[in-house]
Design a protein around this motif. Sequence first.
Motif, PDB file in Angstrom:
ATOM      1  N   GLU A  25       0.832  -1.193   0.000  1.00 35.59           N
ATOM      2  CA  GLU A  25       0.000   0.000   0.000  1.00 35.59           C
ATOM      3  C   GLU A  25       0.870   1.246   0.000  1.00 35.59           C
ATOM      4  O   GLU A  25       1.810   1.355   0.773  1.00 35.59           O
ATOM      5  CB  GLU A  25      -0.925   0.010   1.205  1.00 35.59           C
ATOM      6  CG  GLU A  25      -2.076  -0.984   1.100  1.00 35.59           C
ATOM      7  CD  GLU A  25      -3.109  -0.778   2.198  1.00 35.59           C
ATOM      8  OE1 GLU A  25      -4.156  -1.426   2.136  1.00 35.59           O
ATOM      9  OE2 GLU A  25      -2.847   0.016   3.117  1.00 35.59           O
ATOM     10  N   GLN A  26       0.503   2.165  -0.861  1.00 40.42           N
ATOM     11  CA  GLN A  26       1.112   3.486  -0.879  1.00 40.42           C
ATOM     12  C   GLN A  26       0.022   4.515  -0.627  1.00 40.42           C
ATOM     13  O   GLN A  26      -1.159   4.237  -0.804  1.00 40.42           O
ATOM     14  CB  GLN A  26       1.772   3.758  -2.232  1.00 40.42           C
ATOM     15  CG  GLN A  26       2.916   2.813  -2.544  1.00 40.42           C
ATOM     16  CD  GLN A  26       3.613   3.194  -3.834  1.00 40.42           C
ATOM     17  OE1 GLN A  26       3.543   2.479  -4.828  1.00 40.42           O
ATOM     18  NE2 GLN A  26       4.293   4.334  -3.827  1.00 40.42           N
ATOM     19  N   THR A  80       5.209   7.032   1.425  1.00 37.14           N
ATOM     20  CA  THR A  80       5.208   5.834   2.259  1.00 37.14           C
ATOM     21  C   THR A  80       4.819   4.601   1.454  1.00 37.14           C
ATOM     22  O   THR A  80       3.954   4.670   0.573  1.00 37.14           O
ATOM     23  CB  THR A  80       4.207   6.005   3.411  1.00 37.14           C
ATOM     24  OG1 THR A  80       4.543   7.186   4.138  1.00 37.14           O
ATOM     25  CG2 THR A  80       4.245   4.809   4.349  1.00 37.14           C
ATOM     26  N   CYS A  81       5.476   3.493   1.765  1.00 39.50           N
ATOM     27  CA  CYS A  81       5.148   2.207   1.172  1.00 39.50           C
ATOM     28  C   CYS A  81       5.068   1.186   2.299  1.00 39.50           C
ATOM     29  O   CYS A  81       6.063   0.964   3.005  1.00 39.50           O
ATOM     30  CB  CYS A  81       6.217   1.818   0.156  1.00 39.50           C
ATOM     31  SG  CYS A  81       5.993   0.196  -0.623  1.00 39.50           S
ATOM     32  N   ASN A  82       3.892   0.620   2.505  1.00 43.57           N
ATOM     33  CA  ASN A  82       3.699  -0.402   3.534  1.00 43.57           C
ATOM     34  C   ASN A  82       3.365  -1.736   2.878  1.00 43.57           C
ATOM     35  O   ASN A  82       2.696  -1.767   1.845  1.00 43.57           O
ATOM     36  CB  ASN A  82       2.551  -0.001   4.469  1.00 43.57           C
ATOM     37  CG  ASN A  82       2.862   1.242   5.261  1.00 43.57           C
ATOM     38  OD1 ASN A  82       3.781   1.281   6.061  1.00 43.57           O
ATOM     39  ND2 ASN A  82       2.084   2.287   5.029  1.00 43.57           N
ATOM     40  N   TYR A  83       3.798  -2.830   3.494  1.00 46.97           N
ATOM     41  CA  TYR A  83       3.493  -4.127   2.925  1.00 46.97           C
ATOM     42  C   TYR A  83       3.120  -5.116   4.026  1.00 46.97           C
ATOM     43  O   TYR A  83       3.486  -4.931   5.191  1.00 46.97           O
ATOM     44  CB  TYR A  83       4.668  -4.658   2.088  1.00 46.97           C
ATOM     45  CG  TYR A  83       5.958  -4.829   2.847  1.00 46.97           C
ATOM     46  CD1 TYR A  83       6.853  -3.765   2.971  1.00 46.97           C
ATOM     47  CD2 TYR A  83       6.290  -6.046   3.435  1.00 46.97           C
ATOM     48  CE1 TYR A  83       8.037  -3.907   3.664  1.00 46.97           C
ATOM     49  CE2 TYR A  83       7.479  -6.200   4.125  1.00 46.97           C
ATOM     50  CZ  TYR A  83       8.350  -5.122   4.241  1.00 46.97           C
ATOM     51  OH  TYR A  83       9.526  -5.274   4.929  1.00 46.97           O
ATOM     52  N   THR A  84       2.359  -6.129   3.643  1.00 37.91           N
ATOM     53  CA  THR A  84       1.946  -7.168   4.586  1.00 37.91           C
ATOM     54  C   THR A  84       2.103  -8.528   3.925  1.00 37.91           C
ATOM     55  O   THR A  84       2.067  -8.651   2.696  1.00 37.91           O
ATOM     56  CB  THR A  84       0.480  -6.985   5.010  1.00 37.91           C
ATOM     57  OG1 THR A  84      -0.352  -6.960   3.841  1.00 37.91           O
ATOM     58  CG2 THR A  84       0.283  -5.711   5.786  1.00 37.91           C
ATOM     59  N   LEU A 113       8.650  -2.781  10.914  1.00 40.91           N
ATOM     60  CA  LEU A 113       7.401  -2.065  10.636  1.00 40.91           C
ATOM     61  C   LEU A 113       6.810  -2.459   9.286  1.00 40.91           C
ATOM     62  O   LEU A 113       5.660  -2.113   8.990  1.00 40.91           O
ATOM     63  CB  LEU A 113       7.650  -0.552  10.640  1.00 40.91           C
ATOM     64  CG  LEU A 113       7.980   0.096  11.974  1.00 40.91           C
ATOM     65  CD1 LEU A 113       8.229   1.589  11.779  1.00 40.91           C
ATOM     66  CD2 LEU A 113       6.856  -0.128  12.984  1.00 40.91           C
ATOM     67  N   LYS A 114       7.602  -3.146   8.458  1.00 40.20           N
ATOM     68  CA  LYS A 114       7.192  -3.501   7.087  1.00 40.20           C
ATOM     69  C   LYS A 114       6.841  -2.230   6.317  1.00 40.20           C
ATOM     70  O   LYS A 114       5.750  -2.086   5.754  1.00 40.20           O
ATOM     71  CB  LYS A 114       6.029  -4.483   7.103  1.00 40.20           C
ATOM     72  CG  LYS A 114       6.389  -5.835   7.693  1.00 40.20           C
ATOM     73  CD  LYS A 114       5.251  -6.834   7.529  1.00 40.20           C
ATOM     74  CE  LYS A 114       5.588  -8.175   8.163  1.00 40.20           C
ATOM     75  NZ  LYS A 114       6.749  -8.842   7.528  1.00 40.20           N
ATOM     76  N   GLN A 115       7.820  -1.320   6.309  1.00 41.76           N
ATOM     77  CA  GLN A 115       7.576  -0.021   5.707  1.00 41.76           C
ATOM     78  C   GLN A 115       8.847   0.550   5.092  1.00 41.76           C
ATOM     79  O   GLN A 115       9.945   0.379   5.624  1.00 41.76           O
ATOM     80  CB  GLN A 115       7.065   0.948   6.780  1.00 41.76           C
ATOM     81  CG  GLN A 115       6.745   2.347   6.283  1.00 41.76           C
ATOM     82  CD  GLN A 115       6.297   3.246   7.419  1.00 41.76           C
ATOM     83  OE1 GLN A 115       7.107   3.745   8.195  1.00 41.76           O
ATOM     84  NE2 GLN A 115       4.992   3.451   7.516  1.00 41.76           N
ATOM     85  N   SER A 116       8.664   1.222   3.965  1.00 40.15           N
ATOM     86  CA  SER A 116       9.744   1.997   3.361  1.00 40.15           C
ATOM     87  C   SER A 116       9.276   3.436   3.205  1.00 40.15           C
ATOM     88  O   SER A 116       8.110   3.676   2.843  1.00 40.15           O
ATOM     89  CB  SER A 116      10.121   1.435   1.994  1.00 40.15           C
ATOM     90  OG  SER A 116      11.095   2.253   1.357  1.00 40.15           O
TER      91      SER A 116
END
Lengths: 114, 112
Positions: free
Chosen positions: B5-6, B22-26, B70-73
Motif C-alpha cells: 500500500e502506498q 510511504t510504502c507499507n506491505y503485509t 514495521l514492514k515499511q519503506s
Amino acid sequence: DADVTQTPRNRITKTGKRIMLECSQTKGHDRMYWYRQDPGLGLRLIYYSFDVKDINKGEISDGYSVSRQAQAKFSLSLESAIPNQTALYFCATSDSMTSYNEQFFGPGTRLTVL
Amino acid sequence: SQKIEQNSEALNIQEGKTATLTCNYTNYSPAYLQWYRQDPGRGPVFLLLIRENEKEKRKERLKVTFDTTLKQSLFHITASQPADSATYLCALVGNQGGKLIFGQGTELSVKP
C-alpha cells in the motif's frame, strides 16, 4: 526508454477481435515481462519469461497469451478482446546477471476495447 | 495475501520542501525494495533500491529507508522541485528474485 520499444502505441479495437501487442529490446536482457496498468490499481503482472524457453503466468494471465519469439522479442496476445481489457500495457526487461532485478520499461501501449 | 500500500491521495507540497512518500506491505518478506518514477503516459523508470539488511540509502536528493520490523519503506525527496512532480511506485522483490510486486503509486505535485 528507447532500448525497449512497443508497438502499437495506441490501439482501439472491438469486442471479440484478436489483438497482438509487440515488444522488442536491444538491451540484451534475458528476462521480459508484460504488465497492465489501470487507474488506482498500479502495475499488475500478466506474464513473464526468464529466457526464450521459459514462460510463466503472472497475477492476471486469464484472457491473455504470450510468445517469446527470440531473446529480444516478447509479444502479448488477446485472443478475444473484451472491454475490461482496456488498459495501459507495459513491457519490461531485466538482466538475470544483476541480482537486483532492476526493470526497464517500454513506453506503453494504450489499448481501448469497445 | 501479499499486499503493498502506498498513499492513495496525491501529495501536494511547496518547492524547496521535503516530500515523504510511504510504502507499507503485509504478508511478505522482501529481499529488497525498489522505487520507480512514472511520468504521465510513460513507463516507470528505476530510481533506487534498498536491501533488507540496509536501513537507509541515498542518491543525490533522494533518500530511502527500509524498516522490516514495521514492514515499511519511506521515500524522501529533499529540496523538491516542480520537475519532481510525478507518480512514484514502490516494488518488492522476493528472495527468488525475478518478479516485482508493485504498489499502486503515489502522485506527487510540487508547486513553485
